[in-house]
Design an enzyme around this catalytic site. Structure first.
Site, PDB file in Angstrom:
ATOM      1  N   PHE A  20       0.910  -0.985   0.095  1.00 44.32           N
ATOM      2  CA  PHE A  20      -0.140  -0.150  -0.068  1.00 44.32           C
ATOM      3  C   PHE A  20       0.942   1.250  -0.031  1.00 44.32           C
ATOM      4  CE2 PHE A  20      -3.447   2.688   1.172  1.00 44.32           C
ATOM      5  CZ  PHE A  20      -4.726   1.972   0.807  1.00 44.32           C
ATOM      6  N   HIS A  54      -5.002 -10.422   3.576  1.00 48.24           N
ATOM      7  CA  HIS A  54      -4.865  -9.917   5.108  1.00 48.24           C
ATOM      8  C   HIS A  54      -6.339  -9.605   5.401  1.00 48.24           C
ATOM      9  CE1 HIS A  54      -4.878  -6.211   3.074  1.00 48.24           C
ATOM     10  NE2 HIS A  54      -5.634  -5.620   4.001  1.00 48.24           N
ATOM     11  N   HIS A  60      -8.865  -1.061  12.824  1.00 50.07           N
ATOM     12  CA  HIS A  60      -8.058  -0.537  11.996  1.00 50.07           C
ATOM     13  C   HIS A  60      -8.803   0.935  11.625  1.00 50.07           C
ATOM     14  CE1 HIS A  60      -5.664   0.051   8.172  1.00 50.07           C
ATOM     15  NE2 HIS A  60      -7.172  -0.361   7.336  1.00 50.07           N
ATOM     16  N   HIS A 161     -15.864   0.263   4.571  1.00 52.80           N
ATOM     17  CA  HIS A 161     -15.286  -0.297   5.899  1.00 52.80           C
ATOM     18  C   HIS A 161     -16.607   0.065   6.908  1.00 52.80           C
ATOM     19  CE1 HIS A 161     -11.215  -0.304   3.917  1.00 52.80           C
ATOM     20  NE2 HIS A 161     -10.795  -1.191   4.971  1.00 52.80           N
ATOM     21  N   GLU A 173      -8.950  -8.964   2.607  1.00 54.69           N
ATOM     22  CA  GLU A 173      -8.513  -8.434   1.331  1.00 54.69           C
ATOM     23  C   GLU A 173      -7.333  -9.005   0.738  1.00 54.69           C
ATOM     24  OE1 GLU A 173     -10.189  -3.874   2.688  1.00 54.69           O
ATOM     25  OE2 GLU A 173      -8.040  -4.510   3.333  1.00 54.69           O
TER      26      GLU A 173
END
Length: 211
Positions: A20, A54, A60, A161, A173
């Site tokens: 990312f 993951h 998160h 989310h 994901e």
């Protein structure tokens, strides 16, 4: 009796895999070699907990959400259905309604993005928050996708989310689904029990279920 083999749908963790933007890349190296220790090679790894395939823990995106070690592992084991939504770049509740989920409580979406762990995509298929209410009504507890995130990488609000969170739907994901046929499966995608973590890499596998 013929045994059905498990299908690996996780990204291999490699030195050259994409990460990312702005996040810590993956690295594995030997801390000590067998020649040095006289007995064994000893390795170490570094990188983001959101590298490769993951799960996202609620912590998160919610300061008060559960961390990985607080999650129910049963969420990540059980019946799943793989749906092919690669015909569209925008996935809404209306996109999913024609599919028969066959009572599966875990839904995995094969999107139009080709699996390429070594390249972070410039653009990913868009998930609309409306999918959360629809999946919640169907009793779904886990949504898996073959893209890096259920929200665009540049998003700060993370609407999908949060929409899934309101329906108590957990997130998986960066799956690898190009080699998987749509249908019913048994899924295992266990996160590591990392104390206080907001996410964890998983080894995700599927086993076909006779319909």
């Amino acid at each position: 009796m013929t045994q059905t083999n498990w299908i690996d749908i996780s990204q291999p963790l490699t030195q050259d895999m994409a990460h990312f933007p702005g996040d810590a890349p993956f690295d594995y190296s030997l801390t000590f070699t067998k020649a040095q220790t006289g007995s064994a090679n000893v390795g170490q790894l570094t990188g983001s907990v959101h590298i490769g395939t993951h799960i996202d823990a609620p912590f998160h995106y919610d300061e008060n959400g559960k961390t990985v070690d607080q999650l129910d592992v049963n969420m990540y084991i059980g019946n799943a259905v793989v749906l092919d939504v690669s015909h569209t770049e925008r996935i809404t509740a209306d996109t999913l309604k024609p599919f028969d989920l066959k009572g599966a409580s875990r839904v995995l979406l094969h999107t139009s993005l080709p699996n390429n762990p070594k390249r972070f995509p410039e653009q990913i298929p868009e998930l609309d928050p409306s999918i959360a209410d629809f999946l919640g009504e169907q009793g779904v507890v886990l949504l898996g996708v073959d893209i890096p995130s259920v929200d665009p990488p540049e998003s700060k609000e993370l609407p999908v989310h949060h929409a899934l969170y309101r329906q108590n739907i957990f997130i998986l994901e960066n799956l690898m689904l190009d080699h998987v046929e749509p249908g019913q499966y048994e899924l295992i995608a266990l996160p590591l029990a990392i104390n206080g973590a907001d996410g964890s890499p998983v080894r995700a596998v599927l086993r076909p279920v006779n319909e």
